[in-house]
Scaffold this motif. Structure first.
Motif, short mmCIF file in Angstrom:
data_model
loop_
_atom_site.label_atom_id
_atom_site.label_comp_id
_atom_site.label_asym_id
_atom_site.label_seq_id
_atom_site.Cartn_x
_atom_site.Cartn_y
_atom_site.Cartn_z
N GLU A 1 17.85 38.33 14.71
CA GLU A 1 16.89 37.57 13.92
C GLU A 1 16.23 36.45 14.72
OE1 GLU A 1 19.05 36.21 10.55
OE2 GLU A 1 19.16 38.20 9.60
N VAL A 2 17.01 35.75 15.54
CA VAL A 2 16.46 34.60 16.24
C VAL A 2 15.36 35.01 17.20
CG1 VAL A 2 17.99 34.53 18.26
CG2 VAL A 2 17.15 32.40 17.28
N TYR A 3 15.41 36.24 17.69
CA TYR A 3 14.37 36.71 18.60
C TYR A 3 13.28 37.53 17.88
CZ TYR A 3 17.02 35.15 22.65
OH TYR A 3 17.67 34.38 23.58
N GLY A 4 13.41 37.65 16.56
CA GLY A 4 12.36 38.29 15.78
C GLY A 4 12.34 39.81 15.82
N TYR A 5 13.50 40.43 16.07
CA TYR A 5 13.56 41.90 16.10
C TYR A 5 14.12 42.43 14.79
CZ TYR A 5 12.46 41.87 21.08
OH TYR A 5 11.83 41.71 22.28
N ASP A 6 14.05 43.76 14.61
CA ASP A 6 14.49 44.39 13.38
C ASP A 6 15.95 44.82 13.41
OD1 ASP A 6 11.92 44.15 12.29
OD2 ASP A 6 11.28 46.02 13.24
N TYR B 1 13.38 36.02 27.76
CA TYR B 1 12.94 34.75 28.34
C TYR B 1 11.63 34.93 29.08
CZ TYR B 1 17.66 33.49 27.15
OH TYR B 1 18.81 33.27 26.44
N PRO B 2 10.76 33.89 29.03
CA PRO B 2 9.49 33.95 29.76
C PRO B 2 9.73 33.83 31.26
CG PRO B 2 9.75 31.80 28.76
CD PRO B 2 10.88 32.64 28.25
N GLU B 3 8.73 34.19 32.04
CA GLU B 3 8.85 34.19 33.49
C GLU B 3 9.26 32.82 34.04
OE1 GLU B 3 8.73 36.50 35.76
OE2 GLU B 3 8.40 38.11 34.32
N ARG C 1 9.92 38.33 20.03
CA ARG C 1 9.26 39.64 20.09
C ARG C 1 7.74 39.50 19.97
NH1 ARG C 1 10.23 44.58 15.72
NH2 ARG C 1 8.96 46.15 16.78
N ASP C 2 7.29 38.54 19.12
CA ASP C 2 5.84 38.39 18.89
C ASP C 2 5.14 37.60 20.00
OD1 ASP C 2 6.67 35.81 18.47
OD2 ASP C 2 6.16 35.74 16.35
N GLY C 3 5.88 37.23 21.04
CA GLY C 3 5.29 36.52 22.16
C GLY C 3 5.42 35.02 22.08
N SER C 4 5.83 34.49 20.95
CA SER C 4 5.99 33.05 20.81
C SER C 4 7.27 32.60 21.52
CB SER C 4 6.05 32.64 19.34
OG SER C 4 7.17 33.23 18.70
N THR C 5 7.33 31.33 21.83
CA THR C 5 8.52 30.78 22.48
C THR C 5 9.17 29.74 21.57
OG1 THR C 5 7.18 29.11 23.62
CG2 THR C 5 7.61 31.17 24.80
N PHE C 6 10.43 29.47 21.82
CA PHE C 6 11.15 28.48 21.03
C PHE C 6 12.24 27.86 21.88
CE2 PHE C 6 13.57 32.33 20.69
CZ PHE C 6 14.89 31.95 20.56
N THR C 7 12.57 26.61 21.59
CA THR C 7 13.63 25.92 22.31
C THR C 7 14.98 26.33 21.74
OG1 THR C 7 12.16 24.03 22.63
CG2 THR C 7 14.50 23.68 23.06
#
Length: 365
Positions: free
Chosen positions: A120-125, A139-141, A170-176
């Motif tokens: 859930e925290v990463y937005g997957y099913d 994680y981003p580059e 998953r949707d491309g957004s980032t979070f701390t």
């Protein structure tokens, strides 16, 4: 059961081969079953944990699986296997119920387990989005460079690492996120993730509010003094320092740390008892002339408000305005009014004399 059937079906892929111990890749088994590679990877990992299969990594992102010889499979009794399965199931239930995202990656960095919170925290099913893939997908580059240069070396040196990193949904957004990493016995990594976006936002709001309050106090057009629980002065804002005439070469007033009731101007004007009332929870108002320890004369007017922390008296905030100029102006106005009143009275006398002279009939009169 359906669960037993899928594992039996997976083992059958190995058993049907001429050499049942021949290693197969995850893709080989997935093709034989016409199933999703990640789903098959999860089955193979479970069978390996149960001892029905053996596995090892080949290359950086590949793994092979094979059936151990029959004597190795029969060497262990069923009871220990059943106990291990029950223990794994118990631990799995505990991790699934955790509010934090929990994942386990193997020595190659591939996910072998993720709980629902991690999904859930990463937005997957579902978990299959992770199983068999490398943890770098989360994680981003910019953060991957940090992992390589800082986090991973520290992790393997100390056996654990914890800190804040930027996660990639998953949707491309980032979070701390607050990330805790622990090296497992087999060289894999146990990963615990918590989304702290809301907490960071609250911290930002608190910082902004604190900065606003500091700027407000520092730039207030009136003097502000902070008193502690013993009514000692602990802070004076710039306007307060200006009012008391603090010399430019001094960083703080000599009155800092002094009980305000013991200051000579307070004692001389008989105001000490007034400040005692602050400790009783009263808000006080004051209006008196004041000569500071630096010889600066002022006329203070203002109020002091008691402050409480956890229900206990914690001092007071004193706000004071120097109205010396206003008082001087008022005194000047009063003097002018008195002069005008005297002139008016004198004019009345003159008019009376003049009228009396005019009314007389002779010069002598």
């Amino acid at each position: 059961s359906q669960g037993a059937d899928i594992y039996a079906e997976t083992l059958a892929v190995f058993d049907r081969r001429e050499d049942r111990c021949e290693p197969l890749t995850t893709l080989d088994v997935a093709d034989a079953l016409d199933a999703n590679r990640r789903t098959v990877y999860k089955r193979l990992r479970t069978l390996a944990d149960r001892g029905a299969l053996r596995t090892k990594s080949v290359g950086s992102n590949a793994r092979v699986w094979w059936r151990p010889p029959a004597d190795e499979r029969s060497a262990s009794s069923e009871a220990p296997g059943e106990h291990r399965d029950r223990e794994l199931e118990r631990r799995s239930r505990m991790m699934e119920s955790a509010i934090d995202g929990i994942a386990i990656t193997d020595p190659d960095g591939e996910y072998v387990y993720v709980n629902e919170s991690h999904v859930e925290v990463y937005g997957y099913d579902d978990a299959t989005a992770f199983l068999g893939d490398h943890w770098s997908m989360c994680y981003p580059e910019s953060e991957l460079d940090r992992f390589e240069a800082e986090i991973i070396p520290t992790l393997y040196e100390d056996g654990a690492w914890r800190g804040e990193v930027l996660g990639h949904r998953r949707d491309g957004s980032t979070f701390t996120q607050d990330l805790s990493l622990t090296v497992a016995d087999d060289g894999g990594i146990i990963r615990v993730v918590r989304d702290i976006t809301e907490r960071k936002e609250q911290e930002r709001r608190l910082r902004d509010a604190r900065q606003f309050n500091e700027e407000l106090v520092e730039n207030a057009p009136f003097g502000i003094f902070r008193l502690d629980g013993e009514l000692r002065i602990t802070y004076e804002n710039p306007r307060a320092e200006e009012i008391i005439g603090l010399p430019d070469d001094m960083e703080s007033s000599d009155a800092i740390g002094v009980d305000i009731r013991s200051l000579p101007p307070i004692v001389e004007t008989g105001q000490a008892d007034l400040f005692d009332r602050l400790q009783e929870g009263e808000t006080i108002e004051f209006d008196f002339p004041f000569e500071s320890i630096y010889g600066k004369e002022a006329y203070f007017t203002g109020r002091a408000v008691p402050v409480y922390r956890d229900g206990e008296f914690d001092g007071a905030i004193l706000m004071a305005t120097d109205i010396s100029e206003r008082r001087q102006y008022e005194r000047e106005l009063e003097r002018q009014r008195e002069q005008l009143a005297a002139l008016d009275e004198l004019n009345g006398v003159v008019r009376g004399i003049t009228e009396a002279v005019i009314e007389q009939s002779t010069r002598a009169e």
